[in-house]
Design an enzyme around this catalytic site. Structure first.
Site, PDB file in Angstrom:
ATOM      1  N   ASP A  12      -2.689 -31.540  47.475  1.00  0.00           N
ATOM      2  CA  ASP A  12      -2.446 -32.474  46.080  1.00  0.00           C
ATOM      3  C   ASP A  12      -0.851 -32.793  46.229  1.00  0.00           C
ATOM      4  O   ASP A  12      -0.200 -31.915  46.657  1.00  0.00           O
ATOM      5  CB  ASP A  12      -3.007 -32.210  44.978  1.00  0.00           C
ATOM      6  CG  ASP A  12      -3.078 -33.177  43.963  1.00  0.00           C
ATOM      7  OD1 ASP A  12      -2.807 -34.120  44.100  1.00  0.00           O
ATOM      8  OD2 ASP A  12      -3.659 -32.940  42.839  1.00  0.00           O
TER       9      ASP A  12
HETATM   10  C1  BGC Z   1      -3.331 -36.151  41.428  1.00  0.00           C
HETATM   11  C2  BGC Z   1      -4.145 -36.666  42.885  1.00  0.00           C
HETATM   12  C3  BGC Z   1      -3.735 -37.905  43.382  1.00  0.00           C
HETATM   13  C4  BGC Z   1      -2.280 -37.475  43.736  1.00  0.00           C
HETATM   14  C5  BGC Z   1      -1.735 -38.946  44.317  1.00  0.00           C
HETATM   15  C6  BGC Z   1      -1.997 -36.078  41.954  1.00  0.00           C
HETATM   16  O1  BGC Z   1      -1.219 -35.822  40.812  1.00  0.00           O
HETATM   17  O2  BGC Z   1      -3.868 -34.978  40.834  1.00  0.00           O
HETATM   18  O3  BGC Z   1      -5.589 -36.704  42.241  1.00  0.00           O
HETATM   19  O4  BGC Z   1      -4.651 -38.285  44.539  1.00  0.00           O
HETATM   20  O5  BGC Z   1      -1.690 -37.344  42.671  1.00  0.00           O
HETATM   21  O6  BGC Z   1      -1.587 -39.851  43.527  1.00  0.00           O
END
Ligand code: BGC
Length: 814
Positions: free
Chosen positions: A238
């Site tokens: 993530d």
């Molecule tokens: C979120 C993810 C997301 C990523 C990119 C993160 O803060 O938890 O679900 O895909 O950001 O935007």
């Protein structure tokens, strides 16, 4: 070379050979570079081996693309809770096909979706973005979605692996989860999706599970996901979740995002050269990335996984179909719906300014939105509809949107304009190096959001600023704020998720545009992990006297044959980045509903919320229709359902009840730890165990016809159900099959969802459906032997319309 899984086809084997050849041609520096984001959304191209740059994008209800901008809109489908409410994996598959089409249009190879964390507690801030409290339903919908996206040649990252079920302290929380709960609830959807849809990617979560952060979780990633389940896709962190070099690569993390500064790249190459990390581990990660690249068709010499694309999909039509199929009619006294002919008083702020999606990384920018007001205006005869606001749930500042025409102007330190960009609303969100054309971080000194605001109402308008650093706010030539906003916590995303601060309150006149300008001096705190530029202009309409607004609505309701009240949550209630603190509708909406219901017995309430809210007036109104975040065509779908052109097709994927009764409400860690003390009892399992009656049970949802369940027979693992449409309209029923151990066992849920199937029938028509019981329905995770244990004995098969409306039973001995 990795062991060849049995299901690999000849094409897979050829692709593997191409991957090996490409890997063999890379030196250590190129390999480690490939494992590290080159910017917010992409991996570097390696032309020497014919590899193009891999592009990723959120997900899950649309495809935003690499820019946080309205310039390149995306179809916005209903929220994941809505998709799950269809109880239709094939519809999820069709949603996936559309999303792959959108991804290809935008040059995106991997969609950062689906979110298959559990609805552990209704307070979870990203509840709207996950499917259900039930792991089986989550797995079925998720598998349909992944199958659909990947059939369009686009990869998925099933996320967030694992137990990322709340937002509070999400970067650091250590979720303490028992092995049974982990296997039976939280890992279960991931396992089912790996088995049934073979995802090409997984995203590891921010949080820790039982003491180890998920980007370093050797056991869950290498041993369980890859080892036991045979997952052969890539594992991406993530965003900013990878914090170490050695522990991440040893924990099976293939790619660290976002770039350019990550713990991989040069740091990983150094770790190999110093002997800390074996090059074979890097090779394994590179292999996983190259395999993904091959599958999505960006590695020369390798045949993509999909060579024939699905038929093109009409995105607007599909968004509308999913929306009406997802709406859950939880109450319909005296057939209040479909609407009777006559005058309709439409009431509610969200009827005009629809909330079509939830906040955070799931945000996309649709080309248009059909509000309930627009949808019903188009569907009802001229003069049949009136509109009043009734209550404004926006009791706080929200990102400037309605009435604003804004653009961003970037300047260097001498005040020269170095670039401009159109912005979708008052939010600037330029992640990493994703800056407007011609703008670079080293030259960028200020960003000015500038344009006009045309008020809808006369009175004092509140303007606010969200973000950290120096800001100047000028409205209609007057500077109202010129100072520095300082951080209050240590969340790197605070500038994005934090609350806006009120900074100006000018008197404005309806219809008279004023100039607005918010200038931000770029001065990034060093620890802002994502880099980039993130701030927002916020706004709140003049607050009219709440009593007056309600009185106007009551007046309109009295004059109408039916009152339709749309109630909603706001972006300050449901979003990524924070959890909810209660389940109440914001503002005076509850008072509004009560007052309208007292004035008109035919009051229909439409609930525009992505996750459960309390409906304390529910017995006082004629009908309650839950519409989730219904996506861009929500208003058109609402008109379809209210007028009776279509029946509402949804069934609850999650129990709706009050917070006081909700079994699991602890989402705030103590000393960094969040113990999942409820073990395997979340959702309907827990409501049942505690003997509590929710407002509306799991699986509940009414259509416009009736169903008579006639017989159930069990042959081996097949459950054959016969039922008849005993109403007067054609319809669709979701036949739900629950499995209950005959001997009550306090360690096990009283029953579990073991299968379901949708059937359609004309009035009077009989239909038969066969639901296969999966072996897993009879298994529990045995902690002693660390394996699945098949529990022999006698069970009752319970078949019906919801978990509490069980119409037929049959005994089975296994
Ligand atoms: C979120 C993810 C997301 C990523 C990119 C993160 O803060 O938890 O679900 O895909 O950001 O935007």
């Amino acid at each position: 070379m990795a062991e060849t899984p049995a299901h690999r086809t000849l094409a897979d084997q050829a692709r593997e050979a191409a991957v090996e050849a490409a890997l063999g041609a890379l030196d250590l520096d190129d390999k480690t570079r490939l494992l590290s984001g080159q910017d917010a959304w992409t991996l570097p191209a390696l032309p020497a081996i014919g590899l193009k740059s891999l592009v990723m994008s959120d997900g899950p209800i649309g495809v935003r693309g690499v820019r946080w901008s309205a310039d390149d809109p995306s179809v916005a489908l209903p929220s994941p809770t809505a998709l799950a409410a269809t109880w239709d994996p094939d519809l999820a598959r069709r949603a996936g096909i559309l999303l792959a089409q959108e991804a290809r249009r935008k040059g995106v190879h991997v969609l950062l979706a689906p979110t298959v964390n559990m609805h552990r507690s209704p307070l979870g801030g990203r509840h709207f973005e996950a499917y259900s409290e039930d792991p089986y339903l989550t797995g079925r919908i998720g598998a349909g979605y992944v199958t659909g996206v990947q059939s369009g040649g686009v990869g998925t990252t099933v996320k967030h692996f694992v137990a990322n079920d709340a937002e509070t302290d999400r970067f650091t929380v250590n979720n303490k989860v028992g092995q049974r709960a982990l296997r039976e609830l939280y890992l279960a959807p991931f396992e089912a999706i790996v088995e049934n849809a073979h995802p090409w990617g997984i995203m590891t979560a921010y949080n820790s599970v039982n003491g180890t952060t998920m980007t370093e979780h050797h056991h869950l990633v290498n041993e369980v996901l890859r080892g036991e389940w045979g997952f052969d896709g890539f594992n991406v962190s993530d965003w900013t979740a990878a914090r170490t070099t050695t522990a991440c690569i040893e924990g099976g993390l293939d790619v660290a995002m976002p770039g350019p500064q990550t713990v991989y790249g040069a740091a990983l190459a150094r770790a190999v050269r110093s002997g800390e990390v074996a090059e074979a581990e890097v090779d394994e990660a590179v292999r996983n990335v190259l395999r993904l690249a091959a599958r999505v068709g960006i590695l020369e010499g390798a045949e993509p996984a999909v060579t024939e694309l699905p038929e093109p999909v009409d995105g607007e039509a599909l968004a509308q179909e999913i929306a009406r199929r997802s709406f859950v009619l939880v109450r319909n006294e005296n057939d209040a719906l479909p609407l009777r002919p006559g005058k309709v008083a439409l009431i509610g702020s969200a009827a005009r300014d629809a909330r079509v999606l939830g906040g955070g990384s799931a945000t996309v920018f649709p080309a248009h939105v059909v509000s309930p007001l627009e949808g019903l205006t188009a569907a009802l005869p001229d003069g049949a509809l009136t509109y009043t606001v009734g209550a404004d749930p926006n009791t706080e500042l929200a990102v400037a949107d309605q009435g604003f025409e804004l653009r961003a102007v970037c300047r260097d330190a001498d005040g020269n304009v170095i670039g401009t960009a159109q912005v979708p609303n008052g939010q600037i969100q330029w992640i990493g190096d994703d800056l407007p054309d011609g703008v670079t971080h080293d030259r960028l000194h200020t960003v000015e959001l500038t344009g006009t605001f045309t008020p809808r109402e006369t009175g004092p308008h509140t303007f606010g600023v969200k973000g950290l650093g120096a800001f100047t706010l000028t409205i209609d030539g007057t500077t109202h704020y010129d100072d520095v906003q300082r951080p209050a916590g240590d969340d790197p995303f605070q500038a994005f998720f934090g609350a806006p601060v009120p900074r100006a309150r000018p008197e404005l006149t309806a219809g008279e545009p004023v100039d607005v300008s918010l200038t931000h001096v770029i001065d990034l705190p060093e620890d802002l992990a994502m880099g980039g530029v993130s701030f927002a202009l916020a706004h709140q309409e003049p607050q009219r006297d709440a009593g007056e607004l309600i009185a106007e609505a009551v007046e309109a309701a009295r004059d109408a044959d039916t009152a339709v009240v749309v109630v909603a949550t706001t972006e300050r209630v449901e979003s990524e980045g924070f959890d909810r603190i209660d389940l109440r509708l914001p503002g005076r909406q509850d008072d509004l509903v009560r007052a309208v219901a007292a004035a008109n017995p035919h009051t229909v309430v439409v609930v525009n919320a992505g996750s459960p809210v309390e409906l304390p007036w529910r017995e006082e109104v004629a009908a309650v229709l839950l519409t989730w975040f219904p996506g861009q065509e929500g208003g058109a779908a609402l008109a379809d359902v209210l007028t009776g052109a279509y029946e509402p097709g949804g069934r609850l994927p999650t129990t709706w009840g009050s917070l006081a009764d909700a079994p699991v409400t602890q989402v705030v860690p103590t000393d960094g730890e969040l113990p999942y003390t409820e073990d395997v009892f979340i959702g309907h399992r827990a409501w049942d165990k505690h003997g509590r009656t929710p407002a509306y049970p799991f699986g509940h949802g009414l259509g416009y016809t009736d169903w008579t369940y006639e017989s159930v027979e069990v042959e081996g693992s097949s459950v054959r159900v016969r039922l008849r449409n005993s109403g007067e309209r054609p319809g669709r029923e979701v036949v739900q099959v629950y499995l209950a151990p005959s001997e009550p066992d306090p360690e096990r849920p009283a029953r579990r969802l073991a299968g379901f199937a949708g059937v359609e029938a004309a009035p009077g028509e009989r239909v038969e459906v066969i639901v296969e019981l999966p072996r897993r329905a009879f298994e529990i995770w045995d902690e002693m032997s660390a394996s699945w244990s098949f529990v022999k004995g006698s069970y009752e098969i319970q078949v019906g319309h919801s978990i509490t409306d069980r119409r037929l039973t049959a005994a089975i001995n296994v």
